[in-house]
Design an enzyme around this catalytic site. Sequence first.
Site, PDB file in Angstrom:
ATOM      1  N   HIS A  98       1.079  -1.145   0.187  1.00 38.11           N
ATOM      2  CA  HIS A  98      -0.258   0.105  -0.012  1.00 38.11           C
ATOM      3  C   HIS A  98       0.966   1.289   0.028  1.00 38.11           C
ATOM      4  O   HIS A  98       1.509   2.106   0.892  1.00 38.11           O
ATOM      5  CB  HIS A  98      -1.120  -0.204   1.198  1.00 38.11           C
ATOM      6  CG  HIS A  98      -2.485   1.112   1.279  1.00 38.11           C
ATOM      7  ND1 HIS A  98      -2.834   0.969   2.310  1.00 38.11           N
ATOM      8  CD2 HIS A  98      -1.794   2.468   0.692  1.00 38.11           C
ATOM      9  CE1 HIS A  98      -3.672   1.765   1.517  1.00 38.11           C
ATOM     10  NE2 HIS A  98      -3.411   2.244   1.185  1.00 38.11           N
ATOM     11  N   ASN A 120      -5.086   6.117  -7.220  1.00 40.63           N
ATOM     12  CA  ASN A 120      -5.549   7.647  -7.471  1.00 40.63           C
ATOM     13  C   ASN A 120      -4.423   8.462  -7.614  1.00 40.63           C
ATOM     14  O   ASN A 120      -4.078   9.350  -7.255  1.00 40.63           O
ATOM     15  CB  ASN A 120      -5.833   7.578  -5.767  1.00 40.63           C
ATOM     16  CG  ASN A 120      -5.221   7.751  -4.655  1.00 40.63           C
ATOM     17  OD1 ASN A 120      -3.944   7.057  -4.759  1.00 40.63           O
ATOM     18  ND2 ASN A 120      -4.837   8.537  -3.443  1.00 40.63           N
ATOM     19  N   ASP A 133       1.081   2.820   3.660  1.00 40.67           N
ATOM     20  CA  ASP A 133       0.403   3.862   3.381  1.00 40.67           C
ATOM     21  C   ASP A 133       0.079   5.240   3.182  1.00 40.67           C
ATOM     22  O   ASP A 133       0.495   5.877   3.299  1.00 40.67           O
ATOM     23  CB  ASP A 133      -1.133   4.202   4.075  1.00 40.67           C
ATOM     24  CG  ASP A 133      -2.560   4.632   3.033  1.00 40.67           C
ATOM     25  OD1 ASP A 133      -1.662   5.183   2.462  1.00 40.67           O
ATOM     26  OD2 ASP A 133      -3.276   4.857   3.682  1.00 40.67           O
ATOM     27  N   HIS A 175       1.329   5.286  -2.464  1.00 41.82           N
ATOM     28  CA  HIS A 175       0.733   6.366  -3.277  1.00 41.82           C
ATOM     29  C   HIS A 175       2.415   6.456  -3.663  1.00 41.82           C
ATOM     30  O   HIS A 175       2.598   7.581  -3.332  1.00 41.82           O
ATOM     31  CB  HIS A 175       0.400   7.414  -2.929  1.00 41.82           C
ATOM     32  CG  HIS A 175      -1.658   6.452  -1.993  1.00 41.82           C
ATOM     33  ND1 HIS A 175      -2.166   7.053  -2.559  1.00 41.82           N
ATOM     34  CD2 HIS A 175      -1.113   6.072  -1.538  1.00 41.82           C
ATOM     35  CE1 HIS A 175      -3.839   6.265  -1.656  1.00 41.82           C
ATOM     36  NE2 HIS A 175      -3.163   5.740  -0.511  1.00 41.82           N
ATOM     37  N   PHE A 176       3.038   6.733  -5.229  1.00 43.43           N
ATOM     38  CA  PHE A 176       3.801   7.496  -5.328  1.00 43.43           C
ATOM     39  C   PHE A 176       3.065   8.160  -6.083  1.00 43.43           C
ATOM     40  O   PHE A 176       4.551   8.892  -6.788  1.00 43.43           O
ATOM     41  CB  PHE A 176       4.697   6.149  -6.189  1.00 43.43           C
ATOM     42  CG  PHE A 176       5.942   5.282  -5.545  1.00 43.43           C
ATOM     43  CD1 PHE A 176       5.901   5.830  -3.625  1.00 43.43           C
ATOM     44  CD2 PHE A 176       6.615   3.984  -5.384  1.00 43.43           C
ATOM     45  CE1 PHE A 176       6.751   4.814  -2.652  1.00 43.43           C
ATOM     46  CE2 PHE A 176       7.573   3.619  -4.675  1.00 43.43           C
ATOM     47  CZ  PHE A 176       6.893   3.875  -2.816  1.00 43.43           C
ATOM     48  N   HIS A 207      -5.789  -0.244   5.600  1.00 40.14           N
ATOM     49  CA  HIS A 207      -5.046   0.671   6.683  1.00 40.14           C
ATOM     50  C   HIS A 207      -6.270   0.147   8.362  1.00 40.14           C
ATOM     51  O   HIS A 207      -6.786   1.584   8.621  1.00 40.14           O
ATOM     52  CB  HIS A 207      -5.021   2.087   6.889  1.00 40.14           C
ATOM     53  CG  HIS A 207      -6.347   2.884   5.352  1.00 40.14           C
ATOM     54  ND1 HIS A 207      -7.550   2.784   5.667  1.00 40.14           N
ATOM     55  CD2 HIS A 207      -5.261   3.148   4.375  1.00 40.14           C
ATOM     56  CE1 HIS A 207      -7.883   3.489   4.197  1.00 40.14           C
ATOM     57  NE2 HIS A 207      -6.676   3.514   3.907  1.00 40.14           N
ATOM     58  N   HIS A 217       2.826  14.669   0.892  1.00 42.18           N
ATOM     59  CA  HIS A 217       2.191  16.017   0.935  1.00 42.18           C
ATOM     60  C   HIS A 217       3.045  16.764   1.030  1.00 42.18           C
ATOM     61  O   HIS A 217       3.842  16.804   1.798  1.00 42.18           O
ATOM     62  CB  HIS A 217       0.687  15.573   1.244  1.00 42.18           C
ATOM     63  CG  HIS A 217      -0.604  15.095   0.800  1.00 42.18           C
ATOM     64  ND1 HIS A 217      -0.874  15.314  -0.647  1.00 42.18           N
ATOM     65  CD2 HIS A 217      -0.843  14.590   1.455  1.00 42.18           C
ATOM     66  CE1 HIS A 217      -2.082  14.230  -0.360  1.00 42.18           C
ATOM     67  NE2 HIS A 217      -2.392  13.715   0.494  1.00 42.18           N
TER      68      HIS A 217
HETATM   69  O1  DOR Z   1      -5.017   9.609   4.359  1.00 45.34           O
HETATM   70  C1  DOR Z   1      -4.897   9.099   3.118  1.00 45.34           C
HETATM   71  N1  DOR Z   1      -4.320   9.798   1.858  1.00 45.34           N
HETATM   72  N2  DOR Z   1      -6.083   8.491   2.652  1.00 45.34           N
HETATM   73  C2  DOR Z   1      -6.040   7.851   1.740  1.00 45.34           C
HETATM   74  O2  DOR Z   1      -6.552   6.688   1.686  1.00 45.34           O
HETATM   75  C3  DOR Z   1      -5.426   8.739   0.263  1.00 45.34           C
HETATM   76  C4  DOR Z   1      -4.593   9.185   0.884  1.00 45.34           C
HETATM   77  C5  DOR Z   1      -3.540   9.869  -0.432  1.00 45.34           C
HETATM   78  O3  DOR Z   1      -3.636   9.582  -1.368  1.00 45.34           O
HETATM   79  O4  DOR Z   1      -3.407  11.117   0.204  1.00 45.34           O
HETATM   80 ZN    ZN Z   2      -3.566   4.876   0.754  1.00 50.19          ZN
END
Ligand code: DOR
Ligand code: ZN
Length: 404
Positions: A54, A88, A276, A56-57, A211, A280
């Site tokens: 899990h 996403n 996860d 997010h790159f 999560h 940002h």
């Molecule tokens: O906190 C989160 N950020 N939860 C998510 O499910 C998506 C993720 C994101 O892509 O920033």
């Molecule tokens: Zn996630």
Amino acid sequence: MDVFEGKSWISGQGLVNTCIGVDEGKITAVKKILKGDNHTKFEGIILPSAFDMHVHFRDPGYPHKEDWKTGSECAAAGGVTAVVDMPNTNPFTSDLETFNDKVSTASSKSVVDFGVGVNVEKDLTEQTWFDTIPAAFWKLYPYGISSAEYFSYAKEVLDKTSKPLVIHGEHPDHMHNEPLNELSDHTQNRLIAEPECLASMPSSPYLHVAHLSTLEGLNRMPKLASSEVCPHHLLLNLDNCHSLDCKVDPPLRTKKDNSGLYDAFREGKIPILSSDHAPHTIEEKRSDNPPSGLPGVETMIPLMLNEVSEGRLELSRLVNAMSEAPAERLGLDRGRISEGMPADLIMIDMKNSKPIDLDKLHSKSNWTPFEDWPAIFPSQVYRRGELIAESGEIRQEGGGQNLF
Ligand code: DOR
Ligand code: ZN
């Protein structure tokens, strides 16, 4: 043949003084004594490296937050040699074309091996490629759709799929957006979103809940489904973390939730550890409308190894949760030190606990909720027998492969 010698984690046996023979990226022998062309003896322990299902790159779409190069370098430095990226991105990974584009980008930039998750869209199961596209799994988010759609999409995919459906377990009707003055307001906005969602999800062996964050959610887990937990939901709560930077979905909760989830994790009721990793930038986090998400792929294993060294977690459970269980869940034969497995290994000095130093981390997000937390980083990280990271320095450019 290369030979790595040291106290190695062998499933079913524990730490054993042994030699690991490696040829063309695979473990070809595990024996007390082995002779090879290059023999390296390690003083610490040798573990299978981690597989984080899990992350997010952010690539394609948000290169200022992360990309496949920096994200995978975070993974490598933190002892993770394989990841699954969430869909996403921009564009969303939701069809064959966006899937192939992401695989091609990752193949050229990632230093760790990878898989790609594909987003559940309306009419997904009508797609001619459904269940033939080599996705690591399907992913369903509760955003921008009604609860009726959310549960019916889940049911439809679970009825038809032969691979896991990973859900973000929050109920669309129970995620409120009242303005945030402090971090606990975000928790309040989503107080019952998780248990309400999980109580309505169908039971299925294909269902995987991402999560987990609440004790109540754990109690409402649909039968036959699997789950994962992240370090931030085990270690952070509204008492030890106040900063709005720590806004994350699902939110941070109470100490009681931490300890209930941690007990379930120790017992293997929550089988899988994931990060996860959702970076940002700090400017975005400090804006009027801060996005949710915490970076974490680089600090996950170091934090949890420190938990082991402090006696709060068994090493056998950590190895299972970080290496064996995610591979097994996604149908891959890997994550163990035994003949025929890829030589994905991390070398650890369990006495080398140090405070996390932000300047040494590789994420473009350039912050961490775990600054100064004690952690044990791997001294060497091998991906298919190649040294990719050493004492936090990256030793290879790219070379990661799609595992699915
Ligand atoms: O906190 C989160 N950020 N939860 C998510 O499910 C998506 C993720 C994101 O892509 O920033
Ligand atoms: Zn996630």
